[in-house]
Design a protein around this motif. Structure first.
Motif, PDB file in Angstrom:
ATOM      1  N   UNK A 138      23.406  52.603  43.458  1.00 24.13           N
ATOM      2  CA  UNK A 138      22.871  50.872  43.525  1.00 24.13           C
ATOM      3  C   UNK A 138      23.428  50.254  44.585  1.00 24.13           C
ATOM      4  N   UNK A 139      22.727  49.147  45.004  1.00 21.55           N
ATOM      5  CA  UNK A 139      23.125  48.601  46.301  1.00 21.55           C
ATOM      6  C   UNK A 139      24.232  48.032  46.404  1.00 21.55           C
ATOM      7  N   UNK A 140      25.087  47.687  47.343  1.00 17.39           N
ATOM      8  CA  UNK A 140      26.305  46.942  47.431  1.00 17.39           C
ATOM      9  C   UNK A 140      26.476  45.673  46.477  1.00 17.39           C
ATOM     10  N   UNK A 141      25.211  44.991  46.588  1.00 17.85           N
ATOM     11  CA  UNK A 141      25.334  43.568  45.926  1.00 17.85           C
ATOM     12  C   UNK A 141      25.318  43.903  44.534  1.00 17.85           C
ATOM     13  N   UNK A 142      24.855  44.787  43.951  1.00 23.69           N
ATOM     14  CA  UNK A 142      24.765  45.357  42.496  1.00 23.69           C
ATOM     15  C   UNK A 142      25.845  45.889  42.075  1.00 23.69           C
ATOM     16  N   UNK A 143      26.702  46.113  42.807  1.00 22.87           N
ATOM     17  CA  UNK A 143      28.344  46.903  42.393  1.00 22.87           C
ATOM     18  C   UNK A 143      29.038  45.960  41.333  1.00 22.87           C
ATOM     19  N   UNK A 144      28.777  44.366  41.629  1.00 23.19           N
ATOM     20  CA  UNK A 144      29.496  43.723  40.510  1.00 23.19           C
ATOM     21  C   UNK A 144      28.862  43.615  39.281  1.00 23.19           C
ATOM     22  N   UNK A 145      27.745  44.213  39.115  1.00 21.86           N
ATOM     23  CA  UNK A 145      27.161  44.507  37.794  1.00 21.86           C
ATOM     24  C   UNK A 145      27.704  45.288  36.811  1.00 21.86           C
ATOM     25  N   UNK A 146      28.658  46.307  37.403  1.00 21.69           N
ATOM     26  CA  UNK A 146      29.296  47.312  36.690  1.00 21.69           C
ATOM     27  C   UNK A 146      30.115  46.822  35.646  1.00 21.69           C
ATOM     28  N   UNK A 147      30.326  47.327  34.384  1.00 20.54           N
ATOM     29  CA  UNK A 147      31.335  46.887  33.466  1.00 20.54           C
ATOM     30  C   UNK A 147      31.774  48.191  33.039  1.00 20.54           C
ATOM     31  N   UNK A 148      33.043  48.527  33.184  1.00 22.40           N
ATOM     32  CA  UNK A 148      34.031  49.435  32.469  1.00 22.40           C
ATOM     33  C   UNK A 148      34.670  49.156  31.380  1.00 22.40           C
ATOM     34  N   UNK A 149      34.569  49.762  30.282  1.00 21.85           N
ATOM     35  CA  UNK A 149      35.212  49.212  29.070  1.00 21.85           C
ATOM     36  C   UNK A 149      35.901  50.420  28.564  1.00 21.85           C
ATOM     37  N   UNK A 150      37.224  49.746  27.909  1.00 17.57           N
ATOM     38  CA  UNK A 150      38.130  50.929  27.502  1.00 17.57           C
ATOM     39  C   UNK A 150      38.887  50.254  26.070  1.00 17.57           C
ATOM     40  N   UNK A 151      38.738  51.240  24.900  1.00 18.48           N
ATOM     41  CA  UNK A 151      39.032  50.522  23.671  1.00 18.48           C
ATOM     42  C   UNK A 151      39.651  51.824  22.963  1.00 18.48           C
ATOM     43  N   UNK A 152      40.219  51.469  21.942  1.00 19.56           N
ATOM     44  CA  UNK A 152      40.921  52.561  20.825  1.00 19.56           C
ATOM     45  C   UNK A 152      39.753  52.860  19.803  1.00 19.56           C
ATOM     46  N   UNK A 153      38.475  52.239  19.827  1.00 22.49           N
ATOM     47  CA  UNK A 153      37.609  52.381  18.895  1.00 22.49           C
ATOM     48  C   UNK A 153      36.143  52.235  19.666  1.00 22.49           C
ATOM     49  N   UNK A 154      35.301  52.838  19.025  1.00 23.43           N
ATOM     50  CA  UNK A 154      33.790  52.847  19.363  1.00 23.43           C
ATOM     51  C   UNK A 154      33.380  51.316  19.308  1.00 23.43           C
ATOM     52  N   UNK A 155      33.369  50.703  18.107  1.00 19.34           N
ATOM     53  CA  UNK A 155      32.837  49.272  18.092  1.00 19.34           C
ATOM     54  C   UNK A 155      33.682  48.363  19.079  1.00 19.34           C
ATOM     55  N   UNK A 156      34.833  48.735  19.253  1.00 16.71           N
ATOM     56  CA  UNK A 156      35.565  47.788  20.301  1.00 16.71           C
ATOM     57  C   UNK A 156      34.873  47.707  21.599  1.00 16.71           C
ATOM     58  N   UNK A 157      34.225  48.974  21.924  1.00 16.59           N
ATOM     59  CA  UNK A 157      33.625  48.856  23.296  1.00 16.59           C
ATOM     60  C   UNK A 157      32.360  47.814  23.454  1.00 16.59           C
ATOM     61  N   UNK A 158      31.892  47.467  22.211  1.00 19.90           N
ATOM     62  CA  UNK A 158      30.947  46.350  22.274  1.00 19.90           C
ATOM     63  C   UNK A 158      31.491  44.772  22.637  1.00 19.90           C
ATOM     64  N   UNK A 159      32.486  44.661  22.706  1.00 23.50           N
ATOM     65  CA  UNK A 159      33.266  43.431  22.659  1.00 23.50           C
ATOM     66  C   UNK A 159      33.535  43.153  24.172  1.00 23.50           C
ATOM     67  N   UNK A 160      33.083  42.084  24.981  1.00 23.13           N
ATOM     68  CA  UNK A 160      33.296  41.935  26.502  1.00 23.13           C
ATOM     69  C   UNK A 160      34.853  41.974  26.572  1.00 23.13           C
ATOM     70  N   UNK A 161      35.847  41.751  25.703  1.00 29.09           N
ATOM     71  CA  UNK A 161      37.235  41.758  25.939  1.00 29.09           C
ATOM     72  C   UNK A 161      37.668  43.195  26.320  1.00 29.09           C
ATOM     73  N   UNK A 162      36.752  44.095  26.142  1.00 28.45           N
ATOM     74  CA  UNK A 162      37.542  45.652  26.473  1.00 28.45           C
ATOM     75  C   UNK A 162      37.063  45.672  27.905  1.00 28.45           C
ATOM     76  N   UNK A 163      36.382  44.914  28.785  1.00 28.19           N
ATOM     77  CA  UNK A 163      36.102  45.364  30.124  1.00 28.19           C
ATOM     78  C   UNK A 163      37.233  45.040  30.847  1.00 28.19           C
ATOM     79  N   UNK A 164      37.380  46.101  31.885  1.00 31.18           N
ATOM     80  CA  UNK A 164      38.530  46.117  32.642  1.00 31.18           C
ATOM     81  C   UNK A 164      38.231  45.623  33.830  1.00 31.18           C
ATOM     82  N   UNK A 165      39.314  44.776  34.305  1.00 26.12           N
ATOM     83  CA  UNK A 165      39.137  43.867  35.810  1.00 26.12           C
ATOM     84  C   UNK A 165      39.348  44.706  36.964  1.00 26.12           C
ATOM     85  N   UNK A 166      38.730  44.614  37.945  1.00 27.36           N
ATOM     86  CA  UNK A 166      39.061  45.083  39.265  1.00 27.36           C
ATOM     87  C   UNK A 166      37.832  44.939  40.252  1.00 27.36           C
ATOM     88  N   UNK A 167      37.942  45.834  41.321  1.00 27.14           N
ATOM     89  CA  UNK A 167      36.969  46.104  42.407  1.00 27.14           C
ATOM     90  C   UNK A 167      36.251  47.513  42.376  1.00 27.14           C
TER      91      UNK A 167
END
Length: 247
Positions: free
Chosen positions: A98-127
């Motif tokens: 992906x191009x540099x300007x599209x790196x911000x489109x990544x969402x990395x999500x971590x949760x204790x259940x599969x269904x919780x991954x569908x919630x935006x609150x599971x997205x990790x913040x960072x660069x």
């Protein structure tokens, strides 16, 4: 990381007694010996972080499949286990360019259940960063040949402290068509969900032949062995005796 508050001890109606000439009673209950041992105990039982390392590794499979993952209609996930306790500072993975300007489109999500991954609150913040050079390719049989694979890494804004146990990880790019590379050295189990394709299950399905590619990076926390506590206690006593000799 959460730390328990340490509260002082209250000694009431304690008879006077002596330890190596140090008088202790209800007025003088926190003498140098007790303070030295107390501090030594705190040091010995406090979790200690080691240097940053790869805690979980499932490297990409060169020449293997890669799957569309946008966390909207197409969601891919994998699970991993962290033994003990660790501070996680970064997540890395492999996928198509992906191009540099599209790196911000990544969402990395971590949760204790599969269904919780569908919630935006599971997205990790960072660069998010991307390696400049391709490290491999997938098995896409297109006229243009296989797609080149790159390594990506999310450096977290703040480390996730005291993680341990089983977790689920989902990665996708929400701004561009992006394919997550499959991995190796895992448990040959991953999960997928496609809410936009009537030919695929509307609920999570398990793929027992495929790992996704990723790394979990951080520092392990260790508690010193009981023998270290004893040594620190002796060090506290030795320090106290040396102090008394200097008086």
């Amino acid at each position: 990381m959460n730390f328990n508050d340490w509260h002082g001890f209250r000694y009431c109606n304690t008879p006077a007694f002596r330890i190596e000439g140090t008088r202790m009673n209800a007025v003088n209950c926190g003498g140098p010996l007790i303070r030295s041992l107390f501090v030594a105990g705190l040091i010995a039982t406090a979790p200690m972080a080691s240097a940053a390392e790869v805690l979980v590794s499932q490297p990409f499979k060169n020449g293997g499949p890669s799957y569309l993952s946008d966390l909207g209609g197409a969601v891919n996930a994998d699970s991993f286990n962290l033994s003990g306790s660790a501070n996680v500072s970064a997540i890395a993975w492999w996928g198509t360019h992906v191009d540099d300007q599209q790196l911000g489109g990544f969402s990395v999500r971590l949760a204790e259940t599969l269904d919780a991954l569908l919630d935006n609150s599971s997205a990790l913040g960072g660069s998010v960063s991307r390696g400049d050079d391709a490290v491999g390719e997938d098995d896409e049989p297109s006229p243009d040949g296989p797609r080149k694979l790159h390594r990506f890494q999310l450096d977290l804004t703040a480390p996730l402290g005291s993680l341990g146990g089983n977790y689920y990880l989902a990665i996708g790019n929400e701004t561009v068509e992006w394919f997550w590379a499959t991995g190796t050295e895992g448990d040959l189990k991953s999960f997928y969900l496609d809410t936009g394709n009537p030919n695929l299950p509307a609920a999570w399905a398990e793929d027992d032949t495929t790992d996704m590619s990723f790394e979990v990076i951080g520092e392990r926390q260790t508690v010193p062995e009981p023998g270290i506590l004893a040594l620190l206690g002796l060090a506290g006593i030795g320090g106290l005796l040396a102090r008394r000799r200097r008086r």
